[in-house]
Design a protein around this motif. Sequence first.
Motif, PDB file in Angstrom:
ATOM      1  N   THR A 299      -3.365  19.203   2.398  1.00  0.00           N
ATOM      2  CA  THR A 299      -2.825  17.965   1.839  1.00  0.00           C
ATOM      3  C   THR A 299      -3.966  17.029   1.489  1.00  0.00           C
ATOM      4  OG1 THR A 299      -0.845  18.184   3.214  1.00  0.00           O
ATOM      5  CG2 THR A 299      -1.261  16.033   2.239  1.00  0.00           C
ATOM      6  N   GLU A 300      -3.969  16.573   0.245  1.00  0.00           N
ATOM      7  CA  GLU A 300      -4.936  15.575  -0.203  1.00  0.00           C
ATOM      8  C   GLU A 300      -4.278  14.216  -0.081  1.00  0.00           C
ATOM      9  OE1 GLU A 300      -5.795  16.540  -4.220  1.00  0.00           O
ATOM     10  OE2 GLU A 300      -6.898  18.352  -3.701  1.00  0.00           O
ATOM     11  N   HIS A 301      -5.025  13.228   0.347  1.00  0.00           N
ATOM     12  CA  HIS A 301      -4.469  11.897   0.558  1.00  0.00           C
ATOM     13  C   HIS A 301      -5.112  10.898  -0.404  1.00  0.00           C
ATOM     14  CE1 HIS A 301      -2.719  13.409   4.260  1.00  0.00           C
ATOM     15  NE2 HIS A 301      -3.904  13.922   4.540  1.00  0.00           N
ATOM     16  N   TRP A 302      -4.273  10.036  -0.937  1.00  0.00           N
ATOM     17  CA  TRP A 302      -4.717   8.914  -1.757  1.00  0.00           C
ATOM     18  C   TRP A 302      -4.028   7.669  -1.220  1.00  0.00           C
ATOM     19  CZ3 TRP A 302      -8.271   9.111  -5.638  1.00  0.00           C
ATOM     20  CH2 TRP A 302      -8.623  10.379  -6.094  1.00  0.00           C
ATOM     21  N   LEU A 303      -4.749   6.590  -1.135  1.00  0.00           N
ATOM     22  CA  LEU A 303      -4.189   5.319  -0.700  1.00  0.00           C
ATOM     23  C   LEU A 303      -4.315   4.355  -1.875  1.00  0.00           C
ATOM     24  CD1 LEU A 303      -2.961   4.327   1.955  1.00  0.00           C
ATOM     25  CD2 LEU A 303      -5.165   3.340   2.517  1.00  0.00           C
ATOM     26  N   VAL A 304      -3.176   3.872  -2.355  1.00  0.00           N
ATOM     27  CA  VAL A 304      -3.160   2.982  -3.517  1.00  0.00           C
ATOM     28  C   VAL A 304      -2.691   1.606  -3.061  1.00  0.00           C
ATOM     29  CG1 VAL A 304      -2.238   2.588  -5.827  1.00  0.00           C
ATOM     30  CG2 VAL A 304      -2.644   4.927  -5.036  1.00  0.00           C
ATOM     31  N   ARG A 305      -3.579   0.642  -3.190  1.00  0.00           N
ATOM     32  CA  ARG A 305      -3.247  -0.749  -2.862  1.00  0.00           C
ATOM     33  C   ARG A 305      -2.882  -1.454  -4.157  1.00  0.00           C
ATOM     34  NH1 ARG A 305      -7.452   0.806   0.315  1.00  0.00           N
ATOM     35  NH2 ARG A 305      -7.115   0.604   2.558  1.00  0.00           N
ATOM     36  N   MET A 306      -1.677  -2.044  -4.189  1.00  0.00           N
ATOM     37  CA  MET A 306      -1.185  -2.682  -5.403  1.00  0.00           C
ATOM     38  C   MET A 306      -0.869  -4.152  -5.154  1.00  0.00           C
ATOM     39  SD  MET A 306       1.365   0.247  -6.936  1.00  0.00           S
ATOM     40  CE  MET A 306       2.159   0.696  -5.397  1.00  0.00           C
ATOM     41  N   ARG A 307      -1.228  -4.953  -6.126  1.00  0.00           N
ATOM     42  CA  ARG A 307      -0.859  -6.363  -6.198  1.00  0.00           C
ATOM     43  C   ARG A 307      -0.595  -6.648  -7.669  1.00  0.00           C
ATOM     44  NH1 ARG A 307      -5.701  -9.329  -3.214  1.00  0.00           N
ATOM     45  NH2 ARG A 307      -6.109  -9.623  -5.396  1.00  0.00           N
ATOM     46  N   PRO A 308       0.073  -7.743  -7.993  1.00  0.00           N
ATOM     47  CA  PRO A 308       0.312  -8.028  -9.414  1.00  0.00           C
ATOM     48  C   PRO A 308      -0.986  -7.984 -10.220  1.00  0.00           C
ATOM     49  CG  PRO A 308       1.591  -9.528  -8.062  1.00  0.00           C
ATOM     50  CD  PRO A 308       0.682  -8.743  -7.127  1.00  0.00           C
TER      51      PRO A 308
ATOM     52  N   THR B  83       0.836  -1.192   0.000  1.00  0.00           N
ATOM     53  CA  THR B  83       0.000   0.000   0.000  1.00  0.00           C
ATOM     54  C   THR B  83       0.873   1.245   0.000  1.00  0.00           C
ATOM     55  OG1 THR B  83      -1.665  -1.210   1.241  1.00  0.00           O
ATOM     56  CG2 THR B  83      -1.869   1.173   1.208  1.00  0.00           C
ATOM     57  N   LEU B  84       0.599   2.139  -0.930  1.00  0.00           N
ATOM     58  CA  LEU B  84       1.332   3.390  -1.067  1.00  0.00           C
ATOM     59  C   LEU B  84       0.377   4.536  -0.767  1.00  0.00           C
ATOM     60  CD1 LEU B  84       3.774   5.110  -2.033  1.00  0.00           C
ATOM     61  CD2 LEU B  84       2.891   4.846  -4.360  1.00  0.00           C
ATOM     62  N   GLN B  85       0.736   5.357   0.216  1.00  0.00           N
ATOM     63  CA  GLN B  85      -0.043   6.561   0.494  1.00  0.00           C
ATOM     64  C   GLN B  85       0.605   7.699  -0.258  1.00  0.00           C
ATOM     65  OE1 GLN B  85      -1.366   7.478   4.539  1.00  0.00           O
ATOM     66  NE2 GLN B  85      -0.585   9.551   4.233  1.00  0.00           N
ATOM     67  N   ILE B  86      -0.198   8.416  -1.030  1.00  0.00           N
ATOM     68  CA  ILE B  86       0.293   9.557  -1.796  1.00  0.00           C
ATOM     69  C   ILE B  86      -0.343  10.807  -1.210  1.00  0.00           C
ATOM     70  CG2 ILE B  86       0.417  10.628  -4.069  1.00  0.00           C
ATOM     71  CD1 ILE B  86       0.151   7.754  -5.199  1.00  0.00           C
ATOM     72  N   ASP B  87       0.506  11.706  -0.740  1.00  0.00           N
ATOM     73  CA  ASP B  87       0.050  12.966  -0.157  1.00  0.00           C
ATOM     74  C   ASP B  87       0.378  14.084  -1.138  1.00  0.00           C
ATOM     75  OD1 ASP B  87      -0.702  11.579   2.104  1.00  0.00           O
ATOM     76  OD2 ASP B  87       1.136  12.035   3.199  1.00  0.00           O
TER      77      ASP B  87
END
Length: 126
Positions: free
Chosen positions: A38-47, A27-31
């Motif tokens: 600050t705007e927050h995005w949470l990106v959950r990545m899997r193959p 999981t990558l949090q992008i601020d």
Amino acid sequence: MTEATQRFFESLPARARTVLRGPVAGTLQIDLGIDHQTEHWLVRMRPGEAQATRERGPADAIWYSSAALFDRLIAGESQALAALLRNESTFSGDVKLFLAFRRFFPEPPGTRDPREVAREVVGRRS
């Protein structure tokens, strides 16, 4: 948040199959900073899969960028790794997530695959 940023994050699930081919998971949090907010995005990545939400939460990595820089990244006008090295953005956590996520950004206009260029050079010599 700009409309381009919104569309970019909405496009991640559809593009993940071609972008996230390697064994990346986390999981990558992008601020994104704009003015004094600050705007927050949470990106959950899997193959082959990515999910983006407007949340803050536990993350394996956090990447901070100005909203203006992020707009340049999604337009292909700047490169994420170069921005990080120039200290225009900051990152902490699992670097594999950053390296995988940056593949969602387009290449700069006019960029060509070096293999294609080499084939052209070899073809001209023949």
